[in-house]
Scaffold this active site. Structure first.
Site, short mmCIF file in Angstrom:
data_model
loop_
_atom_site.label_atom_id
_atom_site.label_comp_id
_atom_site.label_asym_id
_atom_site.label_seq_id
_atom_site.Cartn_x
_atom_site.Cartn_y
_atom_site.Cartn_z
CG ASP A 1 -0.18 0.24 2.53
OD1 ASP A 1 0.84 -0.46 2.74
OD2 ASP A 1 -0.60 1.07 3.35
CD GLU B 1 4.43 0.38 6.91
OE1 GLU B 1 5.31 0.62 7.74
OE2 GLU B 1 4.07 1.22 6.03
#
Length: 424
Positions: A80, A175
């Site tokens: 991400d 994350e």
């Protein structure tokens, strides 16, 4: 290096921005686009036991090619990108043989990546840089790490003469919003230890990070016609201003470095009746970290006492939640895993830059879940914004570090020494 460039660009041009307001995992549907691509790519290069679960956590295995029993190690990155700056429609620019001068990212908007302001650029004179076009972030955090892990695994598969033990690969969602390790199945991953490829400049090797907490503080007010507000109106926005001024001066991100902690106000929305302040609390030292959280409570109590008679109830409601802790406590007892990475870098002519992380990685939480997990450089700079860039040579070196760590672990020298020293 063209293989690294092509692979990296194929990842960063897929939008994987996460969303902290979402309650799903992954937090955005679009993260699945890259997740599915990675699964197919891992299978294509020849990794085994490639899996993806219902929350988009990816794992894969490179089997050992040595007869002796050696530790199983892992390499982890997240796919991400931060919601702090848009990651949609990323248009990477390749700057070969960088000349050390200003780089025009976007002529129309006069956006310049300059070594005058970003002095680290001068380290990479003569190298190939990949930058943004000035309208998005790049996504080297942490698609550079994914690129390096996949490339290293492909290299080991294609060069079976390089000896290594069993290696596990893990890729995580979310994350950037602090949830990357929340649903990571450490037992399924089955490693003795792992490394996150999620650092910045070449040479970074980190096994200390902030203790971290987030605070959401709600301020109540009373709205009264301003012409008749004397002694009646309570403007919650002004109370927030006073609250912020109660925080220690100079303890903000822009005024601290190294082991210095801070309070960081990052969101503020409100009206006369109600204002919500969001901030993060960071400190490497556990005692100082606890005192910072206590200070939020003390300031809140001070304001509640001041307005108790006029408002009739608490005017400040503070919610403070721990996010992650300093991994040092979990890594130091197995310090040889850091020593292996340091030796790998030195043998490759890379000067290790061992320093505390002024932030966190998946490795912070994973270390507390039973998987010691130091952090290694991925090569990028200026993460989370339009000035982000990554030198291709740094990514190449990161690939070499992964391969060398695998070789050193298979030899077992560090592990044997560590066990012997503990017996003594």
């Amino acid at each position: 290096m063209q293989q690294i460039i092509d692979r990296f660009i194929s990842y960063v041009t897929i939008d994987t921005e996460s969303d902290s307001s979402s309650e799903t995992t992954p937090s955005t549907v679009k993260q699945w686009d890259l997740a599915h691509k990675l699964v197919e790519e891992l299978k294509t290069i020849g990794l085994q036991d490639v899996t993806i679960d219902d929350k988009a956590y990816i794992m894969a295995t490179l089997p050992s090619n040595v007869e002796q029993e050696v530790p199983t190690i892992g390499f982890i990155s997240h796919f991400d990108t931060t919601p702090d700056f848009t990651g949609a429609n990323v248009k990477p620019q390749i700057i070969p043989n960088y000349d050390g001068k200003d780089i025009v990212l976007n002529a129309d908007q006069n956006i310049i990546l300059s070594p005058t302001y970003f002095k680290d650029l001068l380290q990479y004179k003569g190298q190939t840089l990949i930058t943004t076009d000035g309208t998005t972030l790049l996504g080297a955090d942490d698609k550079a790490g994914i690129t390096e892990i996949v490339t290293a695994m492909e290299f080991l598969i294609n060069n079976p003469d390089i000896k290594h033990g069993k290696i596990r690969v893990g890729f995580t969602p979310d994350e950037e919003i602090g949830r990357g390790a929340h649903h990571f199945d450490v037992e399924k991953f089955g490693c003795d230890w792992a490394y996150t490829m999620d650092g910045s400049q070449i040479g970074e090797l980190e096994y200390e990070n902030f203790n971290a907490a987030g605070a959401k503080i709600t301020f109540k007010g009373k709205s009264v016609h301003p012409g008749y507000a004397k002694g009646k109106m309570i403007n919650s926005m002004l109370i927030v201003n006073d609250f912020i001024n109660e925080l220690p001066k100079g303890e903000t991100p822009q005024e601290t470095k190294g082991y210095q902690g801070f309070f960081h106000v990052h969101h503020l929305t409100g009206s006369i009746e109600e204002t919500v302040l969001e901030l993060i609390i960071r400190d490497h030292n556990k005692k100082k970290f606890e005192k910072r959280k206590e200070l939020i409570a003390k300031i809140s109590q001070k304001f509640n006492k001041k307005f108790a008679k006029q408002f009739g109830e608490d005017i400040v409601i503070a919610e403070v939640k721990d996010q992650y802790y300093n991994m040092k406590e979990k890594v130091v007892p197995v310090k040889h895993i850091v020593d292996i990475a340091e030796k790998a870098m030195k043998e490759l002519g890379i000067k290790p830059v061992i320093k505390p992380i002024r932030g966190g990685t998946d490795g912070c939480q994973l270390s507390y879940k039973g998987l010691p997990c130091p952090n290694i450089f991925a090569g990028g700079h200026n993460f989370h914004g339009k000035y982000e860039y990554v030198p291709v040579e740094s990514m190449q070196k990161a690939v070499e570090v992964i391969v060398r760590i695998a070789e050193l672990t298979a030899k077992g020298d560090f592990i044997k020494k560590e066990v012997k020293s503990k017996i003594k």
